[in-house]
Design a protein around this motif. Structure first.
Motif, PDB file in Angstrom:
ATOM      1  N   GLN A 531       0.851  -1.125  -0.056  1.00 53.05           N
ATOM      2  CA  GLN A 531      -0.057   0.008   0.060  1.00 53.05           C
ATOM      3  C   GLN A 531       0.974   1.271   0.051  1.00 53.05           C
ATOM      4  O   GLN A 531       0.528   2.187  -0.706  1.00 53.05           O
ATOM      5  N   LEU A 532       2.154   1.320   0.865  1.00 52.45           N
ATOM      6  CA  LEU A 532       2.652   2.423   0.837  1.00 52.45           C
ATOM      7  C   LEU A 532       3.703   2.600  -0.392  1.00 52.45           C
ATOM      8  O   LEU A 532       3.683   3.853  -0.954  1.00 52.45           O
ATOM      9  N   LEU A 533       3.816   1.515  -1.199  1.00 53.78           N
ATOM     10  CA  LEU A 533       4.486   1.705  -2.540  1.00 53.78           C
ATOM     11  C   LEU A 533       3.478   2.239  -3.566  1.00 53.78           C
ATOM     12  O   LEU A 533       3.638   3.243  -4.640  1.00 53.78           O
ATOM     13  N   ASP A 534       2.089   1.880  -3.438  1.00 48.25           N
ATOM     14  CA  ASP A 534       0.967   2.385  -4.101  1.00 48.25           C
ATOM     15  C   ASP A 534       0.879   4.021  -3.962  1.00 48.25           C
ATOM     16  O   ASP A 534       1.017   4.796  -4.802  1.00 48.25           O
ATOM     17  N   ILE A 535       0.917   4.334  -2.851  1.00 47.52           N
ATOM     18  CA  ILE A 535       0.792   5.675  -2.171  1.00 47.52           C
ATOM     19  C   ILE A 535       1.998   6.628  -2.840  1.00 47.52           C
ATOM     20  O   ILE A 535       1.685   7.634  -3.174  1.00 47.52           O
ATOM     21  N   LEU A 536       3.190   5.899  -2.760  1.00 46.84           N
ATOM     22  CA  LEU A 536       4.346   6.659  -3.148  1.00 46.84           C
ATOM     23  C   LEU A 536       4.178   6.862  -4.732  1.00 46.84           C
ATOM     24  O   LEU A 536       4.776   7.925  -5.357  1.00 46.84           O
ATOM     25  N   LYS A 537       3.877   5.999  -5.493  1.00 46.63           N
ATOM     26  CA  LYS A 537       3.664   6.121  -6.621  1.00 46.63           C
ATOM     27  C   LYS A 537       2.538   7.224  -7.206  1.00 46.63           C
ATOM     28  O   LYS A 537       2.832   8.017  -7.952  1.00 46.63           O
ATOM     29  N   TYR A 538       1.864   7.092  -6.461  1.00 43.26           N
ATOM     30  CA  TYR A 538       0.521   8.301  -6.393  1.00 43.26           C
ATOM     31  C   TYR A 538       1.101   9.659  -6.214  1.00 43.26           C
ATOM     32  O   TYR A 538       1.142  10.641  -7.144  1.00 43.26           O
ATOM     33  N   ALA A 539       2.019   9.790  -5.036  1.00 44.24           N
ATOM     34  CA  ALA A 539       2.600  11.023  -4.849  1.00 44.24           C
ATOM     35  C   ALA A 539       3.563  11.438  -5.881  1.00 44.24           C
ATOM     36  O   ALA A 539       3.771  12.765  -6.099  1.00 44.24           O
ATOM     37  N   ALA A 540       4.307  10.689  -6.414  1.00 46.51           N
ATOM     38  CA  ALA A 540       5.346  10.938  -7.384  1.00 46.51           C
ATOM     39  C   ALA A 540       4.662  11.101  -8.706  1.00 46.51           C
ATOM     40  O   ALA A 540       5.049  12.121  -9.545  1.00 46.51           O
TER      41      ALA A 540
END
Length: 906
Positions: A531-540
């Motif tokens: 989930q954190l990787l998905d959020i990181l991708k979203y923020a990037a």
């Protein structure tokens, strides 16, 4: 100024009275009774004669002498009449030159009031005159009389000792009039009023505020007088100078003790709180809080706060309640304040949480919020109190800190704050408006980040991780929501959910940074890494549209969370591997110019490198994929920037990566600007590091100090201090304080032979690097020898052994220096040979040019001189003939070398 009862009366020395037809007698008053009566009758006759005429002058010295006479029935009326005429004469203002005498008259009247109440009215009238603008003849009078005026105004404060309510109130009215100055209807002839702020400045100079604070003790049981004194102090406290004077008299603690006094009008609390606010704003906040930190003051503050909370229904009452709550918050920041002992802390915690957890606590029985703006502000202030209580545990004693945590836990602070960790369902949720609810939500989540690390068990029992992950899923979802972004915590969140995401990640960061196995395991079991990787991708992706500090902070926090979760856990690193590396690579490819943008790119890069170290290194799947993505080249590109704060962590990563056998080939393949090799870059970094450390080298980079060849200048300055065996010495500690050990380790991995792209200067430095560990061992032995000699004298065999060991280190230094010299000499010899080759080449070129020039000159001679042409022809024929074979070929044809009919000279 320690006691008002003993305040000095600044009396002017007696002077010989000027004779005036109106008030001066023929001679000074006699102490004899008969003469006094005659004198009184004379004065009375004179006064009657001019009763209806306008006075042109008043002999103040005579008035003073008259008042100094012993009391009698005959003189009392005369004195009162004289005082009335003085008041009448100065009804338009007191001249600066007469002020000292007027104050003397005031003091004499105050003394007479103890036995003769008739002097009360003229005394009040004279005090009222002090409220009018003073009169000056020249502009310089304000400066010339400043000392006398300041002392005179200070005497007004001392007159508070007079046991008369009327006088005390008039003094306060006079002081208040300093700040609402009105010009008299008629000005004295030849005079002009002083400047508007003159009296205020003189009051500051004379210390009136301090005296007035001390006078509070005299009016403690008289409400009306006390309120007037507070009103005067309220005006005086608008000045920083006065506030500092008031603090000398313990104004903060005195005023706080009056807060819970009986006052139906409510002015007592209002004026006292206003003065306290002025003291906080104009003086040292710490000094004010220290004065308020007594148990009596905290109890008084608590009582008046509860009274306003339970019985204050007016808009004004709620504002006053919130003002006191701010002061209580400041007190909560002071570890010395008895907030817990007084029960105030528990009350504030219960008030902060009772609407969310619906607890039945007698402290809040019957209390209901009206959801007005003042109640909204109180709710935020109460949240802030919880934040204050959970900050800086080091400032508290262990017992107080444990009590604070116990109060936070017992009163369900954690469930109350987690109540707000849920999606905003609709505008106007409950009884708050959408903007207010969002502000409370963000504030609660921000406070949760402070509280959660101290209440981990409560955090886990409330399933906080689950709530936060669900909330974060909503933050990146497509649900229509438009944040207001109006509050401090809502910065950057207008029209999006970034503010909610930012503070939720802060909560996770605060608990994950504890490295508590239970918390981290609970997170990972719920799929937090994915989930954190998905959020990181979203923020990037959002950052590609528009980069701002909020998004960069979110990205940095996620990278930190991934680092903390994956560190030392192979399975979690494998979960991170492919997707994580793909997301991580762009962060390492950052534009170097952005590092100084001020938005937070620097922090983002550091967290990305930390994430690389924690999530990739140690997992061969992730490492190989990172190498495939040319990650080592990106790290070396960053290293080539030679940023001191970046070099240490990048070198550490490279050293760790070298455990993977594929890494060294990547490092050797890399080329930087101007075809720079990795070995050359590492050696340059070594030279720069030694330059920063102040290591001695000669102009060619060779060793100078054979005994301690790699010691820094700071290291050489350190004295020998015997330390326990389990403590590292300075030579060992120095290894971790610079990058030389990492450079040595990396070059060991690459090998010291056949390194490409190195100059002779690089080889000189490389010789030092190659023997770094030998030199470091020598430094440790030197320290050991010095410590031994400090403590005791070694026996002969030990001393010999130590001598041999130290000589080995020096021999190594001399050997390295000889090798360096050999390299330099070889380089010098090679340069000489190359120079000779270059010179030979130049010589050949010059010779060729001479031959060409000579050939051209011969050609010109043949074309211009026929004899020379014939001579050349003969030489040519002779040369041809000489080149022919001497033995004739049998039956062979003979060809002529002449061309018949040739007309050229070529």
């Amino acid at each position: 100024m320690s006691s008002l009862a003993e305040a000095p009366a600044s009396r002017a020395p007696s002077r010989s009275p000027a004779r005036t037809p109106a008030l001066s007698p023929a001679s000074g008053p006699s102490r004899c009774g008969g003469e006094r009566r005659r004198h009184a009758s004379d004065v009375g006759a004179d006064l009657g004669a001019v009763q209806d005429t306008q006075l042109r002058s008043v002999d103040l010295n005579h008035v003073i002498k008259l008042l100094e006479d012993s009391d009698s029935k005959d003189l009392e009326q005369e004195q009162l009449k004289t005082l009335k005429k003085v008041v009448k004469h100065f009804e338009n203002g007191l001249p600066l030159k007469d002020l000292e005498q007027i104050i003397e008259i005031l003091n004499l009247c105050a003394e007479k009031m103890n036995e003769q109440e008739a002097f009360t009215e003229p005394l009040c009238e004279l005090i009222k005159l002090c409220g009018l603008p003073f009169q000056k003849k020249k502009s310089s009078d304000e400066v010339s009389y400043s000392v006398a005026v300041s002392k005179s105004i200070a005497q007004l404060g001392y007159l508070m000792r007079v046991p008369s309510s009327q006088v005390r109130i008039q003094i306060c009215k006079c002081i208040v009039s300093f700040y609402n100055m009105e010009l008299p209807r008629k000005l004295l002839s030849g005079y002009q009023p002083t400047s508007a702020n003159y009296k205020i400045q003189m009051a500051e100079l004379g210390g009136l505020a301090e005296t007035l604070v001390l006078s509070l003790a005299l009016v403690e049981n008289q409400l009306t007088e006390k309120l007037w004194v507070l009103k005067a102090l309220q005006h005086l406290s608008s000045s920083g100078v006065n506030c500092r004077l008031m603090m000398k008299a313990q104004a903060a603690s005195r005023l706080c003790l009056y807060l819970n006094g009986v006052d139906p009008s409510g002015q007592l609390v209002f004026r006292s709180s206003e003065i306290l606010w002025n003291l906080l704003e104009n003086t040292s906040k710490e000094e004010v809080i220290n004065q308020l930190s007594s148990l009596e003051c905290v109890h008084a503050l608590k009582e008046v706060f509860v009274d306003l909370l339970m019985h204050g229904f007016r808009h004004y009452d709620r504002q006053l309640r919130n003002d006191l709550l701010v002061i209580a918050t400041l007190l909560a920041e002071n570890p010395a304040a008895p907030m817990i002992e007084s029960g105030f802390t528990k009350l504030l915690i219960v008030l902060a949480t009772f609407t969310e957890v619906k607890i039945h606590n007698p402290l809040v029985k019957g209390l209901k919020l009206t959801y007005s703006y003042e109640d909204f502000e109180m709710k935020k202030l109460l949240f802030n109190v919880i934040g204050v209580l959970s900050k800086d545990p080091c400032a508290l004693s262990l017992s107080l800190f444990v009590l604070t945590l116990q109060l936070l836990s017992e009163n369900d602070v954690m469930p109350a704050l987690l109540y707000y960790v849920k999606p905003n369902q609709k505008p106007g949720f409950h009884d708050w408006s959408a903007a207010q609810y969002e502000e409370l939500q963000l504030h609660a989540i921000a406070i949760l980040a402070s509280v959660a690390p101290f209440l981990v068990d409560k955090y886990l029992s409330c399933q906080a991780n689950t709530l936060l992950l669900v909330f974060l899923e909503w933050c990146v979802g497509q649900d229509p929501f438009f944040g207001q972004g109006n509050s401090f915590h809502g910065t950057g969140g207008r029209g999006n959910k970034l503010a909610q995401m930012r503070y939720s990640l802060r909560v996770l960061r605060s608990v994950v940074s504890l490295y508590d196995d239970a918390v981290n395991l609970n997170l990972c079991d719920q799929g937090a890494i994915s989930q954190l990787l998905d959020i990181l991708k979203y923020a990037a992706n959002k950052s590609k549209e528009k980069e701002d500090a909020i998004l960069l902070e979110i990205e940095a926090d996620i990278l930190f969370l991934l680092s903390a979760l994956c560190e030392n856990d192979l399975h979690r690193k494998e979960l991170f591997s492919y997707e994580g590396v793909d997301i991580l690579i762009p962060f390492i490819q950052i534009d170097p110019k952005k590092l100084y943008s001020g938005l937070g790119h620097n922090r983002l890069l550091f967290t990305a490198l930390d994430c690389l170290w924690s999530c990739v290194i140690g997992c061969y799947i992730a490492e190989d994929y990172f190498l495939e993505k040319q990650g080592i080249f990106l790290l070396l590109d960053l290293l080539a920037l030679k940023e001191k704060n970046l070099s240490n962590i990048i070198l550490g990563i490279l050293v760790e990566f070298c455990d993977n056998p594929k890494t060294t080939s990547h490092i050797s393949t890399w080329r930087g600007e101007k075809d720079q090799t990795a070995a050359n870059l590492l050696i340059q970094l070594w030279r720069q590091e030694e330059l920063d450390l102040g290591v001695k080298r000669d102009q060619y980079g060779r060793l100078v100090d054979m005994k301690r060849p790699i010691a820094s200048s700071f290291q050489k300055q350190q004295e020998v201090i015997p330390i326990p065996a389990n403590c590292p010495s300075f030579a060992i500690m120095e290894i971790s304080e610079n990058i030389r050990a990492k450079l040595y380790s990396l070059l060991c991995k690459l090998g010291f032979e056949n390194l490409p792209g190195l100059s002779a200067k690089d080889f000189v430095t490389l010789a030092i690097i190659q023997h770094y560990i030998d030199f470091k061992v020598g430094e440790v032995w030197i320290e050991l020898c010095a410590e031994l000699k400090e403590e005791f004298r070694p026996v002969g065999s030990d001393e010999e052994a130590l001598k041999v060991i130290s000589e080995v280190s020096e021999d190594t230094g001399r050997m390295v220096a000889a090798l360096q010299t050999e390299v330099l000499e070889s380089q010098h010899h090679q340069e000489i040979q190359e120079e000779q080759k270059a010179y030979t080449k130049i010589q050949a070129i010059h010779k060729q040019r001479e031959m060409v020039n000579k050939s051209w000159e011969n050609f010109l001679t043949r074309t211009s001189n026929y004899e020379a042409l014939k001579k050349a022809k003969r030489l040519q024929e002779k040369s041809i003939e000489a080149s022919r074979c001497k033995s004739k070929t049998q039956n062979g044809a003979v060809h002529s070398t002449d061309i018949k009919g040739l007309g050229t000279t070529v």
